[in-house]
Design an enzyme around this catalytic site. Sequence first.
Site, PDB file in Angstrom:
ATOM      1  NE  ARG A   1     -44.943   9.901 -36.226  1.00 13.77           N
ATOM      2  CZ  ARG A   1     -45.785  10.901 -35.957  1.00 13.77           C
ATOM      3  NH1 ARG A   1     -47.069  10.745 -36.171  1.00 13.77           N
ATOM      4  NH2 ARG A   1     -45.347  12.054 -35.483  1.00 13.77           N
TER       5      ARG A   1
ATOM      6  CG  ASP B   1     -46.156  18.060 -40.651  1.00 14.69           C
ATOM      7  OD1 ASP B   1     -46.270  16.822 -40.779  1.00 14.69           O
ATOM      8  OD2 ASP B   1     -45.732  18.599 -39.606  1.00 14.69           O
TER       9      ASP B   1
HETATM   10  N1  EPU Z   1     -37.556   8.518 -36.321  1.00 16.28           N
HETATM   11  C1  EPU Z   1     -36.738   7.438 -36.016  1.00 16.28           C
HETATM   12  N2  EPU Z   1     -36.464   7.207 -34.701  1.00 16.28           N
HETATM   13  C2  EPU Z   1     -36.956   7.985 -33.691  1.00 16.28           C
HETATM   14  C3  EPU Z   1     -37.755   9.098 -34.030  1.00 16.28           C
HETATM   15  C4  EPU Z   1     -38.034   9.332 -35.361  1.00 16.28           C
HETATM   16  O1  EPU Z   1     -36.313   6.719 -36.895  1.00 16.28           O
HETATM   17  O2  EPU Z   1     -36.661   7.719 -32.542  1.00 16.28           O
HETATM   18  C5  EPU Z   1     -37.868   8.784 -37.737  1.00 16.28           C
HETATM   19  C6  EPU Z   1     -39.357   8.848 -38.025  1.00 16.28           C
HETATM   20  O3  EPU Z   1     -39.899   7.564 -38.238  1.00 16.28           O
HETATM   21  C7  EPU Z   1     -39.395   9.709 -39.239  1.00 16.28           C
HETATM   22  C8  EPU Z   1     -38.274  10.706 -39.012  1.00 16.28           C
HETATM   23  O4  EPU Z   1     -37.419  10.081 -38.042  1.00 16.28           O
HETATM   24  O5  EPU Z   1     -39.083   8.950 -40.386  1.00 16.28           O
HETATM   25  C9  EPU Z   1     -38.695  12.053 -38.492  1.00 16.28           C
HETATM   26  O6  EPU Z   1     -39.607  11.908 -37.419  1.00 16.28           O
HETATM   27  P1  EPU Z   1     -39.630  12.940 -36.226  1.00 16.28           P
HETATM   28  O7  EPU Z   1     -39.200  12.249 -34.977  1.00 16.28           O
HETATM   29  O8  EPU Z   1     -38.927  14.194 -36.612  1.00 16.28           O
HETATM   30  O9  EPU Z   1     -41.185  13.230 -36.091  1.00 16.28           O
HETATM   31  P2  EPU Z   1     -41.923  13.649 -34.783  1.00 16.28           P
HETATM   32  O10 EPU Z   1     -41.031  14.430 -33.927  1.00 16.28           O
HETATM   33  O11 EPU Z   1     -42.605  12.459 -34.222  1.00 16.28           O
HETATM   34  C10 EPU Z   1     -42.797  15.951 -35.674  1.00 16.28           C
HETATM   35  C11 EPU Z   1     -44.123  16.609 -35.858  1.00 16.28           C
HETATM   36  C12 EPU Z   1     -44.868  15.939 -37.006  1.00 16.28           C
HETATM   37  C13 EPU Z   1     -44.013  16.063 -38.265  1.00 16.28           C
HETATM   38  C14 EPU Z   1     -42.630  15.456 -38.019  1.00 16.28           C
HETATM   39  C15 EPU Z   1     -41.676  15.634 -39.185  1.00 16.28           C
HETATM   40  C16 EPU Z   1     -44.649  17.384 -33.634  1.00 16.28           C
HETATM   41  C17 EPU Z   1     -45.500  17.276 -32.430  1.00 16.28           C
HETATM   42  N3  EPU Z   1     -44.883  16.517 -34.611  1.00 16.28           N
HETATM   43  O12 EPU Z   1     -43.066  14.587 -35.366  1.00 16.28           O
HETATM   44  O13 EPU Z   1     -46.075  16.670 -37.184  1.00 16.28           O
HETATM   45  O14 EPU Z   1     -44.636  15.403 -39.330  1.00 16.28           O
HETATM   46  O15 EPU Z   1     -42.028  16.076 -36.861  1.00 16.28           O
HETATM   47  O16 EPU Z   1     -41.513  16.976 -39.469  1.00 16.28           O
HETATM   48  O17 EPU Z   1     -43.799  18.251 -33.709  1.00 16.28           O
HETATM   49  C18 EPU Z   1     -48.319  17.004 -37.812  1.00 16.28           C
HETATM   50  O18 EPU Z   1     -48.279  18.108 -37.266  1.00 16.28           O
HETATM   51  O19 EPU Z   1     -49.261  16.653 -38.581  1.00 16.28           O
HETATM   52  C19 EPU Z   1     -47.232  16.050 -37.599  1.00 16.28           C
HETATM   53  C20 EPU Z   1     -47.358  14.753 -37.820  1.00 16.28           C
END
Ligand code: EPU
Length: 423
Positions: free
Chosen positions: A122, A308
């Site tokens: 992550r 999700d």
């Molecule tokens: N990613 C990158 N670089 C970054 C950030 C993300 O490569 O700097 C990649 C991640 O590894 C992934 C993709 O981009 O492959 C998307 O990740 P994203 O950053 O969108 O995820 P997040 O913001 O950490 C939120 C939700 C998650 C949900 C994801 C995807 C929140 C608090 N969390 O996470 O929710 O799975 O978006 O939709 O909003 C859950 O509720 O169970 C949960 C994990």
Amino acid sequence: MELFEIAGGSRLKGTVQISGAKNAALPILAACILCEDEVVLHNVPDLADVRSMLTLLQRLGVMSERKEDGSLHVRVEDEMNCHAEYELVSKMRASVCVMGPLLAKRKRAQVAMPGGCAIGVRPVGLHVQGLESLGADSELIGGDMMLRAKKLRGTEMFLGGAFGSSVTGTANVMMAAVLAEGRTVIESAACEPEITDLADFLNACGARISGHGTPRMVIDGVTKISGCEHTVIPDRIETGTFMIAAAITNGELELHGGRLEHLIAVVDRLRRVGVNIERGEKGIAVSSSRRLEPVELTTQPYPGFPTDLQAQTMALLCLADGNSIIVEKIFPDRFLHMAELNRMGANLRREGGTVIIHGVRRLIGAPVMASDLRASAALILAGLIAKGQTRVRRAYHIDRGYERIEEKLTAVGADIRRLPEQD
Ligand code: EPU
């Protein structure tokens, strides 16, 4: 620790009230760091993750109180502390959402890096890259990301990564840009409804954000924002989970508050599986009484099929009449539920980020282990239809994101109990 014990086989029927969205509430709470005046929030779900965020905010001088009517009143009282410590960030990754607001309002942010979790790597590179574009200096010290900026300046930036846009990355940059000087344009911004809700909240406080809900977001900086009264959107992932609960038990559920327009890709796939989904008077009506057809699906950023709901949909497709395929494009390692579903008689095979699901006639209850929030939901869904008893250990995973799930399921006819877990 606690576990859920489920006796499978009940057909679910009745009404479920959908709670407020966890992933909208968490960044909105973090955004309160930016506000000069009191914020009143309605429909904030009472979840372990929300309580973790409130604890973190309290340490950062942001006080909150739940009133009798369920509303949450939030106010900044002390702006000295800018450190989100590892102890809290490692418990809940969304803690990283305080980074943008701390930097913009207090000129510095020290946030422990979350590291990996059960659903895979992550990273937060896009968050830091976006904040640097606004003028911040960053340095990694002892596992903490230190960001500093005397002044943030609006700019144009591309925020896409190898896996598309980042939801909390977009949230962090948008929150910081609200108080930056001049105009910020974010290309490849996340379009998730939770981002739109955060932008609506910020605008109600006096921010000037447009284009939210599209990949090109424009933020015109202001010098300060006040407070506001805001109602958090309903949780689309909880809604989708209960849709699948109706489908897997051949049941009939009315999901009050659920918004069909936030689940277009899910509705499309579930209808192909043979589930009836209609707009109901107060939300969504879901029923299923036919055999389940196999489908192919790929998880994608919004408005694509949400990662999700991947695990929960896999539980459903285990019982389809034929072979289904799921391609996970957001978190290619988010498959820890597979082995547990196989223990219940599923026939799943993984090739990289793809899972082939050979439909089986029935699942059989078994003791299984929850590994993360959505995987636990999938195991509960499987338990609802499995023959005999299923015990889902580590109930705390589900409490992070589903409000009173056993009460909601019991009220519509499921046989599910929360029990203490002996080690
Ligand atoms: N990613 C990158 N670089 C970054 C950030 C993300 O490569 O700097 C990649 C991640 O590894 C992934 C993709 O981009 O492959 C998307 O990740 P994203 O950053 O969108 O995820 P997040 O913001 O950490 C939120 C939700 C998650 C949900 C994801 C995807 C929140 C608090 N969390 O996470 O929710 O799975 O978006 O939709 O909003 C859950 O509720 O169970 C949960 C994990």
